[in-house]
Design an enzyme around this catalytic site. Structure first.
Site, mmCIF file in Angstrom:
data_model
loop_
_atom_site.group_PDB
_atom_site.id
_atom_site.type_symbol
_atom_site.label_atom_id
_atom_site.label_comp_id
_atom_site.label_asym_id
_atom_site.label_seq_id
_atom_site.Cartn_x
_atom_site.Cartn_y
_atom_site.Cartn_z
ATOM 1 C CE LYS A 120 -2.054 -1.144 3.864
ATOM 2 N NZ LYS A 120 -1.345 -2.420 4.189
ATOM 3 N NE ARG B 133 2.193 -4.876 11.131
ATOM 4 C CZ ARG B 133 3.210 -4.596 10.325
ATOM 5 N NH1 ARG B 133 4.439 -5.012 10.629
ATOM 6 N NH2 ARG B 133 3.013 -3.913 9.230
ATOM 7 N NE ARG C 145 7.793 -2.298 6.129
ATOM 8 C CZ ARG C 145 6.485 -2.189 6.291
ATOM 9 N NH1 ARG C 145 5.749 -1.639 5.353
ATOM 10 N NH2 ARG C 145 5.909 -2.644 7.385
ATOM 11 N NE ARG D 259 -4.621 -1.650 10.250
ATOM 12 C CZ ARG D 259 -3.598 -1.169 9.554
ATOM 13 N NH1 ARG D 259 -3.665 0.013 9.017
ATOM 14 N NH2 ARG D 259 -2.528 -1.891 9.381
ATOM 15 N NE ARG E 151 6.175 -0.145 9.969
ATOM 16 C CZ ARG E 151 5.049 -0.179 9.279
ATOM 17 N NH1 ARG E 151 4.974 0.458 8.123
ATOM 18 N NH2 ARG E 151 3.994 -0.847 9.706
HETATM 19 P P1 AP5 Z 1 4.877 -1.614 1.783
HETATM 20 O O1 AP5 Z 1 4.523 -0.792 0.579
HETATM 21 O O2 AP5 Z 1 5.649 -0.912 2.869
HETATM 22 O O3 AP5 Z 1 3.571 -2.347 2.353
HETATM 23 P P2 AP5 Z 1 2.285 -1.785 3.134
HETATM 24 O O4 AP5 Z 1 1.097 -2.472 2.566
HETATM 25 O O5 AP5 Z 1 2.276 -0.284 3.133
HETATM 26 O O6 AP5 Z 1 2.592 -2.385 4.568
HETATM 27 P P3 AP5 Z 1 2.478 -1.749 6.017
HETATM 28 O O7 AP5 Z 1 3.235 -2.672 6.930
HETATM 29 O O8 AP5 Z 1 2.889 -0.306 6.052
HETATM 30 O O9 AP5 Z 1 0.965 -1.890 6.266
HETATM 31 P P4 AP5 Z 1 0.273 -1.993 7.608
HETATM 32 O O10 AP5 Z 1 -1.126 -1.856 7.149
HETATM 33 O O11 AP5 Z 1 0.565 -3.148 8.474
HETATM 34 O O12 AP5 Z 1 0.935 -0.822 8.450
HETATM 35 P P5 AP5 Z 1 0.452 0.619 8.882
HETATM 36 O O13 AP5 Z 1 1.635 1.488 8.861
HETATM 37 O O14 AP5 Z 1 -0.773 1.025 8.132
HETATM 38 O O15 AP5 Z 1 5.684 -2.898 1.282
HETATM 39 C C1 AP5 Z 1 6.190 -3.847 2.195
HETATM 40 C C2 AP5 Z 1 7.571 -4.349 1.723
HETATM 41 O O16 AP5 Z 1 7.407 -5.087 0.512
HETATM 42 C C3 AP5 Z 1 8.593 -3.234 1.411
HETATM 43 O O17 AP5 Z 1 9.868 -3.667 1.794
HETATM 44 C C4 AP5 Z 1 8.510 -3.060 -0.115
HETATM 45 O O18 AP5 Z 1 9.736 -2.645 -0.673
HETATM 46 C C5 AP5 Z 1 8.152 -4.483 -0.561
HETATM 47 N N1 AP5 Z 1 7.254 -4.515 -1.727
HETATM 48 C C6 AP5 Z 1 6.185 -3.709 -1.968
HETATM 49 N N2 AP5 Z 1 5.587 -4.066 -3.113
HETATM 50 C C7 AP5 Z 1 6.266 -5.140 -3.589
HETATM 51 C C8 AP5 Z 1 6.122 -5.995 -4.737
HETATM 52 N N3 AP5 Z 1 5.140 -5.784 -5.638
HETATM 53 N N4 AP5 Z 1 7.025 -7.004 -4.906
HETATM 54 C C9 AP5 Z 1 8.029 -7.203 -3.998
HETATM 55 N N5 AP5 Z 1 8.209 -6.433 -2.909
HETATM 56 C C10 AP5 Z 1 7.346 -5.423 -2.709
HETATM 57 O O19 AP5 Z 1 -0.029 0.344 10.386
HETATM 58 C C11 AP5 Z 1 0.890 0.074 11.434
HETATM 59 C C12 AP5 Z 1 0.143 -0.019 12.767
HETATM 60 O O20 AP5 Z 1 -0.531 1.243 13.043
HETATM 61 C C13 AP5 Z 1 -0.991 -1.056 12.848
HETATM 62 O O21 AP5 Z 1 -0.489 -2.342 13.177
HETATM 63 C C14 AP5 Z 1 -1.866 -0.443 13.966
HETATM 64 O O22 AP5 Z 1 -1.322 -0.675 15.225
HETATM 65 C C15 AP5 Z 1 -1.794 1.034 13.678
HETATM 66 N N6 AP5 Z 1 -2.870 1.495 12.774
HETATM 67 C C16 AP5 Z 1 -2.722 1.994 11.511
HETATM 68 N N7 AP5 Z 1 -3.918 2.294 10.961
HETATM 69 C C17 AP5 Z 1 -4.846 1.978 11.903
HETATM 70 C C18 AP5 Z 1 -6.263 2.025 11.919
HETATM 71 N N8 AP5 Z 1 -6.970 2.462 10.868
HETATM 72 N N9 AP5 Z 1 -6.903 1.615 13.034
HETATM 73 C C19 AP5 Z 1 -6.221 1.173 14.094
HETATM 74 N N10 AP5 Z 1 -4.881 1.080 14.141
HETATM 75 C C20 AP5 Z 1 -4.196 1.479 13.062
#
Ligand code: AP5
Length: 211
Positions: free
Chosen positions: A16, A166, A126, A92, A155
């Site tokens: 994402k 997660r 990552r 979420r 991270r």
């Molecule tokens: P990346 O693009 O970083 O993936 P992502 O989908 O953005 O993953 P996140 O871990 O950021 O998502 P998340 O939803 O768990 O975390 P968030 O920060 O929202 O890609 C991942 C890796 O793969 C990278 O190394 C990249 O280079 C590689 N890659 C990408 N595309 C690729 C491809 N096509 N092929 C190969 N490699 C590839 O949330 C974190 C925490 O915040 C949550 O756990 C929660 O505690 C809190 N939080 C956030 N939002 C909420 C909410 N709405 N409600 C409650 N708590 C929340």
């Protein structure tokens, strides 16, 4: 038309953040991301909200969801200031999806579909550049500049144990959100297992088609 209002859904590690960076550049929209907003405010005092923990940090480092009240306020404020946006990390759970309906209409709902084994591999490999916010992967996308490589950070929630939690939280809380948009007939599935540039071709074409 006005700038598009895009929702990007996907499991942790689905790409994402990677695709949102391309969307903001190509479509001139804001990147509204709850994950980044919460990471920038990990030690914010939320004790007056009657929550289990006093800061977002405790929830995030265990891979749990931060309480809705905190996250809803962040998104409401950010969306009210954006013409067009790509919303990443929200909703979420179904309660957040209902809140979002009251906040805004959406032009496109994208879902990056990636299998669990690949998700674990992506997240544990990552690395983030603390200076630019750029996302790398030790195997799939390492930096070319050795100075950048030296300063990369992992991270706090990308350890294998937290990643598993997660993914469990995603299955329990967020998969129903995906079904909800599917039942509404608005979900656009993209094969997120392709290489990043191929995923981008599909994402771009889908937005251009619908928005
Ligand atoms: P990346 O693009 O970083 O993936 P992502 O989908 O953005 O993953 P996140 O871990 O950021 O998502 P998340 O939803 O768990 O975390 P968030 O920060 O929202 O890609 C991942 C890796 O793969 C990278 O190394 C990249 O280079 C590689 N890659 C990408 N595309 C690729 C491809 N096509 N092929 C190969 N490699 C590839 O949330 C974190 C925490 O915040 C949550 O756990 C929660 O505690 C809190 N939080 C956030 N939002 C909420 C909410 N709405 N409600 C409650 N708590 C929340």
């Amino acid at each position: 038309m006005a700038q598009p209002r895009i929702l990007i859904l996907g499991a942790p590690g689905a790409g994402k953040g990677t695709q949102s960076a391309k969307i903001t550049e190509a479509f001139d929209v804001e990147h509204v991301t709850t994950g980044d907003a919460l990471r920038a405010n990990k030690d914010m005092d939320i004790s007056e909200m009657d929550t289990e923990y006093d800061t977002p940090r405790e929830y995030m480092d265990q891979g749990e969801l931060v309480p809705d009240e905190v996250v809803n306020a962040i998104v409401d404020e950010a969306l009210s200031q954006a013409d067009g946006f790509v919303l990443d990390g929200y909703p979420r759970n179904l309660e957040q999806a209902e809140e979002l309906e009251d906040m805004t209409d959406l032009d496109v709902v994208l879902y990056l579909d990636v299998g669990e084994e690949e998700l674990v591999h992506r997240l544990t490999g990552r690395r983030m550049d603390p200076e630019t916010g750029e996302i790398y992967h030790v195997e799939y996308n390492p930096p070319e500049d050795p100075d950048v490589e030296d300063r990369l950070e992992q991270r706090d929630d990308d350890t294998e144990e937290t990643v598993k939690e997660r993914l469990r939280v995603f299955r329990e809380n967020t998969e129903p959100v995906i079904e909800y948009y599917e039942d509404e007939g608005v979900l656009e599935r993209v094969n997120g297992e392709q290489a990043p540039d191929e995923v981008w071709e599909d994402v771009k074409a889908t937005i251009e088609d619908v928005a």
